[in-house]
Motif scaffolding. Sequence first.
Motif, mmCIF file in Angstrom:
data_model
loop_
_atom_site.group_PDB
_atom_site.id
_atom_site.type_symbol
_atom_site.label_atom_id
_atom_site.label_comp_id
_atom_site.label_asym_id
_atom_site.label_seq_id
_atom_site.Cartn_x
_atom_site.Cartn_y
_atom_site.Cartn_z
ATOM 1 N N TYR A 153 10.586 51.584 -33.321
ATOM 2 C CA TYR A 153 9.617 50.837 -32.518
ATOM 3 C C TYR A 153 10.026 50.819 -31.039
ATOM 4 C CZ TYR A 153 8.296 49.369 -37.187
ATOM 5 O OH TYR A 153 7.905 49.371 -38.508
ATOM 6 N N ASN A 154 10.860 51.797 -30.675
ATOM 7 C CA ASN A 154 11.268 51.997 -29.284
ATOM 8 C C ASN A 154 11.955 50.757 -28.695
ATOM 9 O OD1 ASN A 154 10.199 54.677 -29.245
ATOM 10 N ND2 ASN A 154 8.147 53.763 -29.103
ATOM 11 N N ILE A 155 11.719 50.528 -27.411
ATOM 12 C CA ILE A 155 12.394 49.438 -26.698
ATOM 13 C C ILE A 155 12.081 48.078 -27.314
ATOM 14 C CG2 ILE A 155 12.636 48.231 -24.492
ATOM 15 C CD1 ILE A 155 13.967 50.946 -24.538
ATOM 16 N N ALA A 156 10.839 47.888 -27.732
ATOM 17 C CA ALA A 156 10.444 46.603 -28.319
ATOM 18 C C ALA A 156 11.251 46.305 -29.582
ATOM 19 C CB ALA A 156 8.952 46.608 -28.644
ATOM 20 N N GLY A 157 11.463 47.315 -30.416
ATOM 21 C CA GLY A 157 12.217 47.128 -31.652
ATOM 22 C C GLY A 157 13.681 46.860 -31.398
ATOM 23 N N VAL A 158 14.268 47.629 -30.492
ATOM 24 C CA VAL A 158 15.691 47.462 -30.177
ATOM 25 C C VAL A 158 15.929 46.110 -29.502
ATOM 26 C CG1 VAL A 158 17.624 48.354 -28.826
ATOM 27 C CG2 VAL A 158 16.103 49.939 -30.022
ATOM 28 N N SER A 159 15.035 45.725 -28.597
ATOM 29 C CA SER A 159 15.160 44.426 -27.917
ATOM 30 C C SER A 159 15.057 43.287 -28.925
ATOM 31 C CB SER A 159 14.078 44.272 -26.848
ATOM 32 O OG SER A 159 14.205 45.264 -25.852
ATOM 33 N N SER A 160 14.126 43.433 -29.868
ATOM 34 C CA SER A 160 13.954 42.416 -30.899
ATOM 35 C C SER A 160 15.216 42.280 -31.744
ATOM 36 C CB SER A 160 12.761 42.760 -31.787
ATOM 37 O OG SER A 160 12.555 41.767 -32.759
ATOM 38 N N PHE A 161 15.799 43.412 -32.096
ATOM 39 C CA PHE A 161 17.037 43.402 -32.873
ATOM 40 C C PHE A 161 18.164 42.743 -32.091
ATOM 41 C CE2 PHE A 161 21.136 45.660 -33.184
ATOM 42 C CZ PHE A 161 21.551 45.169 -34.415
ATOM 43 N N PHE A 162 18.325 43.136 -30.830
ATOM 44 C CA PHE A 162 19.429 42.611 -30.024
ATOM 45 C C PHE A 162 19.315 41.105 -29.821
ATOM 46 C CE2 PHE A 162 20.993 41.444 -25.749
ATOM 47 C CZ PHE A 162 22.352 41.634 -25.965
ATOM 48 N N PHE A 163 18.121 40.642 -29.419
ATOM 49 C CA PHE A 163 17.963 39.211 -29.159
ATOM 50 C C PHE A 163 18.017 38.386 -30.446
ATOM 51 C CE2 PHE A 163 16.119 40.847 -25.155
ATOM 52 C CZ PHE A 163 16.913 40.124 -24.273
#
Length: 215
Positions: free
Chosen positions: A153-163
């Motif tokens: 899910y690109n940046i949105a997916g990675v950001s969601s995982f990180f936060f």
Amino acid sequence: MIAIAEIFLGAMVVGFSGAMVPGPMFTLTVTGVAQRGFWASFFISLGHSILELLLVISFFLGILRYLDNPLLMKVIGILGGFFLLYLGGQLIYSVLKKKVAIEWQTDEAKPLAPRFYAANFMLKGAMVSLINPYWYIWWVSIGAAFMIKAMQYNIAGVSSFFFGHISADFIWFMFVGFLVSTGKRFLNLKVYRIILILCALFLLYLGIKFIMDFL
């Protein structure tokens, strides 16, 4: 949006399962808050989260795969063990020299820390993760699996995982910080020193365990 939310919640739940296991981060938070007040827990978590952000970025750059190396794990484990022995010894020294009595008396007078104080705890928060070989093992196994899914899910997916992941750390360790800082009002200096000694002994135990596990 549902998939992004699932990644966030999944990362948070898994993050809690790791954060709530007693280890160097937990012990550092307890001793840091006991000595310097509640905000130590925030700065420790912040230093830890910055390090994890760098690790997430390294995943994109392909660096993460180099961490899956037995020799590297051995070096990190042994050096990390000696670092934990140093932290434990330093804490015992402070208690025996009665430096903690001064910290106990002046803590309420200094509720907010100067810059070097914040930077000191941020650095320690990063260091106790950096020298923990089990932290790397988690990232090259569970963390990597989550990252692969999140990258769909690109940046949105990675950001969601990180936060989602770091929110578990902040919530748990700041909760621990709150309990320690409020509980301190009901503790006398003797009990306070006993708690610090027990934390120091646990750090020494972890240090020896790291060294023995990776020799």
